[in-house]
Scaffold this active site. Sequence first.
Site, mmCIF file in Angstrom:
data_model
loop_
_atom_site.group_PDB
_atom_site.id
_atom_site.type_symbol
_atom_site.label_atom_id
_atom_site.label_comp_id
_atom_site.label_asym_id
_atom_site.label_seq_id
_atom_site.Cartn_x
_atom_site.Cartn_y
_atom_site.Cartn_z
ATOM 1 N N TYR A 24 0.843 -1.201 0.000
ATOM 2 C CA TYR A 24 0.000 0.000 0.000
ATOM 3 C C TYR A 24 0.880 1.253 0.000
ATOM 4 O O TYR A 24 1.984 1.243 0.572
ATOM 5 C CB TYR A 24 -0.931 -0.018 1.226
ATOM 6 C CG TYR A 24 -1.896 1.133 1.241
ATOM 7 C CD1 TYR A 24 -2.751 1.340 0.167
ATOM 8 C CD2 TYR A 24 -1.931 2.033 2.303
ATOM 9 C CE1 TYR A 24 -3.616 2.417 0.151
ATOM 10 C CE2 TYR A 24 -2.805 3.107 2.295
ATOM 11 C CZ TYR A 24 -3.641 3.296 1.212
ATOM 12 O OH TYR A 24 -4.487 4.363 1.193
ATOM 13 N N TYR A 51 -2.723 4.437 9.600
ATOM 14 C CA TYR A 51 -2.186 3.218 8.968
ATOM 15 C C TYR A 51 -1.063 2.654 9.848
ATOM 16 O O TYR A 51 -0.648 1.519 9.711
ATOM 17 C CB TYR A 51 -1.717 3.497 7.539
ATOM 18 C CG TYR A 51 -1.695 2.258 6.675
ATOM 19 C CD1 TYR A 51 -2.873 1.635 6.278
ATOM 20 C CD2 TYR A 51 -0.494 1.700 6.269
ATOM 21 C CE1 TYR A 51 -2.853 0.491 5.509
ATOM 22 C CE2 TYR A 51 -0.455 0.556 5.488
ATOM 23 C CZ TYR A 51 -1.642 -0.043 5.117
ATOM 24 O OH TYR A 51 -1.607 -1.180 4.350
#
Length: 270
Positions: A149, A159
């Site tokens: 990602y 995240y």
Amino acid sequence: MSYGLLKGKKGIIFGALNEQSIAWKVAERCHEEGAEFILSNAPIALRMGELNGLAEKTGSEVIGADATSVEDLEKLFDAAIAKFGKIDFILHSIGMSVNVRKGKHYTEMNYDWLEKGWDISAVSFHKVMRVAWEKDCMNEWGSILALTYIAAQRTFPDYNDMSDNKAYLESIARTFGNYWGERKVRVNTVSQSPTPTTAGSGVKGFGGFLGYAEDMSPLGNATALECADYCVTLFSDLTKKVTMQNLFHDGGFSSSGVTQKVISKYDVEK
Ligand code: NAI
């Protein structure tokens, strides 16, 4: 639509948990394109039993392996070699952060949890490739892929340590990819749009994430099925010389400064 792109190819697919999983879609598409493979996941994930349906549908065997355990991986690869001889492709679609799961803020990182998540999400890719390397079980012009990602390159709040795990994962692909070149095997990472899966939805504020990425991507977010299509091309003979790359599959998000859609949301004068 099927193009027969993987006819005769054999592989191992890690990380199909349920129908939403990216690896699930990859398995379905690989099957449609003529590949045969073993499905693997952590023993705890297999207990849910959902994978059996996919195995039946794709005529595959399921073999459990904790991807952080070299011993488990050795048994899995021995089984793959006994079944197929050498193999042509591997998908690493594995990720988990204990800090994300438990909502621990990045600035207050629990380092034991960090190590567990790092081992599962990044080091396991090295372990998978090392076992394959030592068993010398990849055919020439084979392809090894992991999913990643863009938080590896840019910051995304919440995240958390997965950003660091993904940066490490991408680096392993490049570094090990160099050695795999000697055996004519390619190694890449696919950097996918945010996708509503079990792992994806575990990130705090995922809905906002998804909507923002949609508005910031000229082609819109890439779906799990579209990701699977892309993986099929990367396992096929049409991409033999693509290696050591982090390949963005994100509708253009990674190259966008801003889009008209996002500007319009802030342009109060209109
Ligand atoms: P998922 O939750 O369906 O898949 C994650 C898989 O990792 C599960 O099957 C889980 O059982 C497996 N796993 C966890 N610990 C393991 C262990 N010790 N050994 C073996 N397997 C283990 O979610 P998704 O989204 O399909 O995730 C697949 C990959 O795609 C991950 O690397 C994820 O970071 C990546 N990715 C996901 C995005 C998203 O927004 N969903 C975006 C970009 C990349």
